[in-house]
Design a protein around this motif. Sequence first.
Motif, PDB file in Angstrom:
ATOM      1  N   PRO A 270      18.330  41.428   5.959  1.00  0.00           N
ATOM      2  CA  PRO A 270      18.522  41.032   4.564  1.00  0.00           C
ATOM      3  C   PRO A 270      18.150  42.174   3.617  1.00  0.00           C
ATOM      4  O   PRO A 270      17.363  43.054   3.972  1.00  0.00           O
ATOM      5  N   GLU A 271      18.689  42.134   2.425  1.00  0.00           N
ATOM      6  CA  GLU A 271      18.338  43.136   1.425  1.00  0.00           C
ATOM      7  C   GLU A 271      17.133  42.709   0.603  1.00  0.00           C
ATOM      8  O   GLU A 271      16.601  43.476  -0.188  1.00  0.00           O
ATOM      9  N   GLY A 272      16.703  41.485   0.784  1.00  0.00           N
ATOM     10  CA  GLY A 272      15.555  40.947   0.060  1.00  0.00           C
ATOM     11  C   GLY A 272      15.390  39.493   0.429  1.00  0.00           C
ATOM     12  O   GLY A 272      15.764  39.072   1.531  1.00  0.00           O
ATOM     13  N   GLU A 273      14.827  38.729  -0.473  1.00  0.00           N
ATOM     14  CA  GLU A 273      14.613  37.303  -0.228  1.00  0.00           C
ATOM     15  C   GLU A 273      15.951  36.585  -0.062  1.00  0.00           C
ATOM     16  O   GLU A 273      16.910  36.859  -0.777  1.00  0.00           O
ATOM     17  N   ILE A 274      16.007  35.665   0.904  1.00  0.00           N
ATOM     18  CA  ILE A 274      17.246  34.919   1.149  1.00  0.00           C
ATOM     19  C   ILE A 274      16.958  33.426   1.229  1.00  0.00           C
ATOM     20  O   ILE A 274      15.849  33.003   1.566  1.00  0.00           O
ATOM     21  N   VAL A 275      17.951  32.625   0.907  1.00  0.00           N
ATOM     22  CA  VAL A 275      17.915  31.180   1.099  1.00  0.00           C
ATOM     23  C   VAL A 275      18.860  30.871   2.257  1.00  0.00           C
ATOM     24  O   VAL A 275      20.040  31.263   2.231  1.00  0.00           O
ATOM     25  N   CYS A 276      18.351  30.220   3.294  1.00  0.00           N
ATOM     26  CA  CYS A 276      19.145  30.038   4.506  1.00  0.00           C
ATOM     27  C   CYS A 276      18.670  28.815   5.278  1.00  0.00           C
ATOM     28  O   CYS A 276      17.635  28.218   4.960  1.00  0.00           O
ATOM     29  N   GLY A 277      19.424  28.446   6.297  1.00  0.00           N
ATOM     30  CA  GLY A 277      18.992  27.404   7.208  1.00  0.00           C
ATOM     31  C   GLY A 277      17.892  27.941   8.109  1.00  0.00           C
ATOM     32  O   GLY A 277      17.912  29.109   8.509  1.00  0.00           O
ATOM     33  N   VAL A 278      16.920  27.078   8.424  1.00  0.00           N
ATOM     34  CA  VAL A 278      15.787  27.487   9.264  1.00  0.00           C
ATOM     35  C   VAL A 278      15.590  26.448  10.368  1.00  0.00           C
ATOM     36  O   VAL A 278      15.402  25.261  10.085  1.00  0.00           O
ATOM     37  N   ARG A 279      15.655  26.894  11.604  1.00  0.00           N
ATOM     38  CA  ARG A 279      15.383  26.011  12.745  1.00  0.00           C
ATOM     39  C   ARG A 279      14.029  26.387  13.324  1.00  0.00           C
ATOM     40  O   ARG A 279      13.801  27.548  13.678  1.00  0.00           O
ATOM     41  N   ILE A 280      13.111  25.411  13.421  1.00  0.00           N
ATOM     42  CA  ILE A 280      11.754  25.708  13.874  1.00  0.00           C
ATOM     43  C   ILE A 280      11.488  25.253  15.305  1.00  0.00           C
ATOM     44  O   ILE A 280      10.390  25.434  15.814  1.00  0.00           O
ATOM     45  N   ARG A 281      12.490  24.684  15.943  1.00  0.00           N
ATOM     46  CA  ARG A 281      12.385  24.352  17.368  1.00  0.00           C
ATOM     47  C   ARG A 281      13.788  24.084  17.884  1.00  0.00           C
ATOM     48  O   ARG A 281      14.722  23.872  17.091  1.00  0.00           O
ATOM     49  N   HIS A 282      13.934  24.097  19.213  1.00  0.00           N
ATOM     50  CA  HIS A 282      15.236  23.805  19.809  1.00  0.00           C
ATOM     51  C   HIS A 282      15.506  22.314  19.636  1.00  0.00           C
ATOM     52  O   HIS A 282      14.850  21.478  20.242  1.00  0.00           O
ATOM     53  N   SER A 283      16.447  21.973  18.783  1.00  0.00           N
ATOM     54  CA  SER A 283      16.651  20.582  18.394  1.00  0.00           C
ATOM     55  C   SER A 283      18.078  20.398  17.904  1.00  0.00           C
ATOM     56  O   SER A 283      18.741  21.343  17.463  1.00  0.00           O
ATOM     57  N   ARG A 284      18.545  19.161  17.958  1.00  0.00           N
ATOM     58  CA  ARG A 284      19.872  18.840  17.431  1.00  0.00           C
ATOM     59  C   ARG A 284      19.832  18.496  15.947  1.00  0.00           C
ATOM     60  O   ARG A 284      20.867  18.275  15.333  1.00  0.00           O
ATOM     61  N   ARG A 285      18.653  18.406  15.387  1.00  0.00           N
ATOM     62  CA  ARG A 285      18.549  18.002  13.988  1.00  0.00           C
ATOM     63  C   ARG A 285      19.195  19.038  13.064  1.00  0.00           C
ATOM     64  O   ARG A 285      19.231  20.226  13.359  1.00  0.00           O
ATOM     65  N   GLU A 286      19.682  18.555  11.938  1.00  0.00           N
ATOM     66  CA  GLU A 286      20.290  19.448  10.957  1.00  0.00           C
ATOM     67  C   GLU A 286      19.243  20.423  10.436  1.00  0.00           C
ATOM     68  O   GLU A 286      18.056  20.105  10.339  1.00  0.00           O
ATOM     69  N   LEU A 287      19.685  21.620  10.122  1.00  0.00           N
ATOM     70  CA  LEU A 287      18.762  22.665   9.691  1.00  0.00           C
ATOM     71  C   LEU A 287      18.280  22.402   8.267  1.00  0.00           C
ATOM     72  O   LEU A 287      19.105  22.217   7.364  1.00  0.00           O
ATOM     73  N   PRO A 288      16.959  22.385   8.035  1.00  0.00           N
ATOM     74  CA  PRO A 288      16.495  22.375   6.652  1.00  0.00           C
ATOM     75  C   PRO A 288      16.746  23.726   5.999  1.00  0.00           C
ATOM     76  O   PRO A 288      16.809  24.756   6.683  1.00  0.00           O
ATOM     77  N   THR A 289      16.915  23.725   4.699  1.00  0.00           N
ATOM     78  CA  THR A 289      17.111  24.971   3.969  1.00  0.00           C
ATOM     79  C   THR A 289      15.781  25.494   3.474  1.00  0.00           C
ATOM     80  O   THR A 289      14.966  24.738   2.920  1.00  0.00           O
ATOM     81  N   GLY A 290      15.528  26.767   3.685  1.00  0.00           N
ATOM     82  CA  GLY A 290      14.281  27.378   3.251  1.00  0.00           C
ATOM     83  C   GLY A 290      14.538  28.716   2.576  1.00  0.00           C
ATOM     84  O   GLY A 290      15.620  29.282   2.655  1.00  0.00           O
ATOM     85  N   THR A 291      13.500  29.208   1.916  1.00  0.00           N
ATOM     86  CA  THR A 291      13.529  30.533   1.316  1.00  0.00           C
ATOM     87  C   THR A 291      12.721  31.465   2.203  1.00  0.00           C
ATOM     88  O   THR A 291      11.550  31.194   2.494  1.00  0.00           O
ATOM     89  N   VAL A 292      13.345  32.537   2.659  1.00  0.00           N
ATOM     90  CA  VAL A 292      12.710  33.479   3.581  1.00  0.00           C
ATOM     91  C   VAL A 292      12.483  34.795   2.845  1.00  0.00           C
ATOM     92  O   VAL A 292      13.438  35.428   2.383  1.00  0.00           O
TER      93      VAL A 292
END
Length: 332
Positions: A270-292
Motif C-alpha cells: 500500500p502507499e499508505g493507510e487503506i480501507v479493506c476487508g480483513v479476515r482474522i481466521r480461516h472462516s466462511r464468514r463475510e469479511l469485516p471492513t477495517g482500516t489498516v
Amino acid sequence: MDKVVLGLSGGVDSAVAAHLLCESGLEVYGLYLDNGLPGADAAREAAASLSVPLTITDSREAMEQYVCTPFAEAYLRGETPNPCILCNPAVKFRALLDEAERIGAKHIATGHYARAENGAIYRGQPENDQSYMLCRLTPDEVNALLLPLAPYKKTEVRALAEELGLPVAHKPDSMDICFIPDGDYAAWIERRGITPPPGDFVLDGKAVGKHRGIHHYTVGQRRHFGVGFGKRVYVSDICPETNEVRLSSDDAAVWRESFRVRGVNWLVPPEGEIVCGVRIRHSRRELPTGTVTPDGDGAIVRFPAPVRAPTPGQTAAFYDGDRLLGGGFIVK
C-alpha cells in the motif's frame, strides 16, 4: 509443452488438480513432501492412476526449522499459530519452486481453493475459499502459481474424482495439522519435552481453579476447561509471564475494535493507510471492513465495530474485494 510442478499429496484435491492441469495441455510433474509420516504410498497411487511422474523429497528438516519449532514456541508464548500459513511460503511452495527450477518448469501448482491470475491471488468459491492460507507467499511463488480448482466447490471436485474413477474419490479430507495426525497439539508439544506447568484460572481478578498448562487454551475458548465454573466463561487472555489463563463471564471481553499485526507480507504494497476487508481466521464468514495503517514491518488494524477474538498468533489477511493484499501475525 509447458511443464508444471504440482504438490501431489495423495488426496482428492491434488489428484483432481493434476487431471485438470493435464487436460489443459500442461506436462504435469508431481512432488510429494515427505514429513516422516504415512502418506507417500497414497501419493504414488494417485500419481500412477494419473500417469504423472512423481518425485518424493524429504521435508523433515525444513518442517522442523520453519514450522514445527515456531509452532511450539508460539504456544509457549500464549499464542495460537496456524501451521499451514507458516509452511506454505517457507516449505511447500519453496520446494515446488526448487523442483520447477531443477526440471525447467515454468509453473507450480497446488490443490488450494483460490484463484491465481497474472501474479495476483483472489478468493475462491465462498464455500471452501483457501486464499487466506496463501497470504504469506513470496512474489516468485505467486507469479509461478496455477490454481486449477479455482472455479470449483469441494463437492464438485469429489464428484469429478468419482466420475474419473480416481482411487482417492472417497478419501477423507486431510487433517488440519499434517504433522500431528491425531490433532492433539498439546500432547505433541509435551512429547517434544516441553510441558508448560499448571497455573491459575483467573476470573474477575480471583484464582478460581487450576489450568493444565497454557498450551491447552486459546483466546475466545468457552469449553473444555476441565473445571466447572457454574456459568459460561470465555478465555479473555493468556499470560505466560504469570502462567495465568484469564477468564471472563462476559463474551464482550473477547471483542476488539483494534489490534496490531507484525511481520506483514504485502503482496500488493500500500502507499499508505487503506480501507479493506480483513479476515482474522480461516472462516466462511463475510469479511469485516477495517482500516489498516502500515507501521514499520507491521500494521494497526481498526474496525468501525468490534470483531470477536482476534487471537494472538493467528493471521490477519487483507483483501481488496476478492484480491488478496497480504497478511501479518496478530499480536496483543
